[in-house]
Design an enzyme around this catalytic site. Structure first.
Site, PDB file in Angstrom:
ATOM      1  CG  HIS A   1      -7.842   3.465  11.708  1.00  0.00           C
ATOM      2  ND1 HIS A   1      -8.071   2.393  10.884  1.00  0.00           N
ATOM      3  CD2 HIS A   1      -7.844   2.962  12.981  1.00  0.00           C
ATOM      4  CE1 HIS A   1      -8.209   1.299  11.603  1.00  0.00           C
ATOM      5  NE2 HIS A   1      -8.066   1.611  12.890  1.00  0.00           N
ATOM      6  CD  GLU A   2      -7.142   5.065  16.199  1.00  0.00           C
ATOM      7  OE1 GLU A   2      -8.095   4.790  16.961  1.00  0.00           O
ATOM      8  OE2 GLU A   2      -6.351   4.210  15.782  1.00  0.00           O
TER       9      GLU A   2
ATOM     10  CG  HIS B   1     -11.882   2.816  15.893  1.00  0.00           C
ATOM     11  ND1 HIS B   1     -12.494   1.660  15.464  1.00  0.00           N
ATOM     12  CD2 HIS B   1     -10.552   2.658  15.593  1.00  0.00           C
ATOM     13  CE1 HIS B   1     -11.603   0.846  14.921  1.00  0.00           C
ATOM     14  NE2 HIS B   1     -10.411   1.431  14.994  1.00  0.00           N
TER      15      HIS B   1
END
Length: 450
Positions: A21-22, A25
């Protein structure tokens, strides 16, 4: 050992999902020219950190999430020479791309893992009903042992998993549905299930069982017993052949279970055959609530006919393209079902008791890991999809909340005020805290009740 497996499986799952997920980003931020300062797996005090280029990478003490910290004037002064690399100075399109990249990375992970699973070939369970509980909703609707479900509301059903999900989705909608089944003799009939008055707390993974239908085939003998249950205390043993309850013949598990359920807190004589010899015991079934009525339980499970269940396995092999199609379909269908269930929970059609917190998720992680690699990978996909869906909800502090701010900025032609965003953050934190309290309470209730 099982606790260690559970903790390890949970830690690995959270580590993978948060990192993916990170990284979503991080990767898009770098492509958009934004300076990334910190990439953290976990919150709180860093336990391990190292510098690589401009970015500080770290593992922190609280492993229930992570974050990517970018250069931003709202958090600290930014040198004039680097203003063009600050997140807040980017166009609204770039900011939206950076924010949405995290949830999209979770969906992409699920698609890739499902693709690998389908490429390797899978086995599905034929949706043939091996057991219909007497006087159940399914029995009253006319389902019979041996029926094979082929369609629900004209949508074809190819596996037991598809049948269960179809029932859950339509039960949450409080719909009346048509289920087509093929009878053991080859004839096709349609049966109606009406969910209008179904208990909201029934709408979970065991809905089919609550309706009284299962693919399980039972032998007419006792299976595993709870060591402190009424059956074991009275002297019954696993493998005892079912015979009579209160002198009434019970030649199969369904008739035996129905007779026991009808006698909560009542002294009951149970007769079994052990090594061909009759054995009679006196049992007092424990009274437990099942919906709006009390039923008897003695802490006994049926003995499964594993040969019959294994016969339901149907191998399915996919090519590269068809496997990718299946992966996309599975990810989309799971995402859509998650959103529908959340919406119906808000409407009150599904009980909030279905919410699960970290304790329950850790338990699922441990169980799936013990079942094997494929089961664990499917669990990983499910949680990754759930994480992606949840983060896209329009709740401040979540990625979806930030997207909501940016859409408002597009409509207004200028960003929302700091005051409005601060108020939104407080509301978002409150909502998430309330959901976490409910989820953890549900986890503890399950532990105590289980």
């Amino acid at each position: 050992m099982s606790i260690l497996i559970t903790l390890l499986a949970f830690a690995v799952a959270i580590g993978i999902l948060v990192t993916v997920h990170e990284f979503g980003h991080y990767w898009v931020a770098k492509r958009c020219g934004v300076k990334v300062l910190t990439f953290s797996i976990g919150f709180g005090k860093p336990l391990l950190r190292w510098q690589r280029g401009e970015v500080q990478w770290q593992l922190a003490a609280i492993p229930l999430g992570g974050y990517v910290r970018m250069l931003d004037e709202r958090e600290a002064p930014v040198p004039a020479a680097e203003l063009n690399r600050a997140f807040n100075r980017q166009s609204v399109g770039k900011r939206m791309a950076i924010v949405v990249a995290g949830p999209l990375a979770n969906f992409l992970l699920a698609i890739l893992v499902y693709w690998a699973i389908f490429l390797n070939g899978v086995e599905v369970l034929i949706p043939r009903l091996g057991s219909i509980e007497p006087n159940s909703i399914a029995a009253k609707a006319g389902f019979l042992t041996g029926d094979t479900i082929v369609a629900i509301d004209r949508e074809s059903v190819n596996s037991w998993a598809e049948a269960r999900l179809g029932l859950i989705e339509r039960a949450a909608a409080k719909a009346s549905i048509q289920v087509e089944v093929v009878r053991p003799n080859g004839g096709t009939v349609s049966r109606t299930l009406d969910f209008a008055d179904i208990d909201n707390e029934w709408i979970d993974g065991d809905l089919a069982g609550r309706l009284g239908m299962s693919i399980a085939v039972y032998r007419n003998e006792l299976g595993p017993l709870l060591t402190d249950g009424a059956a074991a205390v009275a002297g019954l043993k696993q493998g005892d052949r079912l015979w009579k309850v209160e002198d009434k013949p019970t030649p199969d598990w369904n008739s035996f279970a129905a007779a026991v359920r009808a006698r909560p807190n009542l002294p009951t004589h149970i007769s079994v055959l052990r090594a061909g010899q009759p054995v009679e015991v006196r049992v007092v079934p424990k009274s437990v609530q099942d919906g709006d009525k009390a039923v008897g339980r003695i802490g006994a499970a049926p003995a499964l006919d594993m040969d019959a269940i294994h016969a339901l396995n149907k191998p399915v092999q996919y090519g590269v393209i068809s496997a990718l199609g299946q992966a996309l379909h599975q990810t989309w269908a799971t995402s859509a079902l998650s959103l529908k269930m959340m919406w119906r929970m808000l409407l009150g059609n599904v009980s909030v008791k279905q919410l699960s917190g970290p304790v329950a998720i850790a338990g699922y992680a441990g169980k799936s890991a013990q079942y094997g690699l494929r089961a664990y990978l499917e669990f990983l996909c499910l949680i990754s999809i759930s994480l992606g869906v949840m983060n896209l909800l329009p709740v401040p502090v979540l990625d979806g909340g930030h997207l909501m701010y940016y859409f408002a900025e597009i409509l207004r032609g200028r960003p929302l005020s700091e005051r409005a965003m601060e108020l939104g953050q407080r509301v978002g934190v409150g909502l998430l805290a309330a959901l976490m309290v409910v989820a953890v309470f549900n986890d503890l209730t399950r532990l105590v009740g289980g």
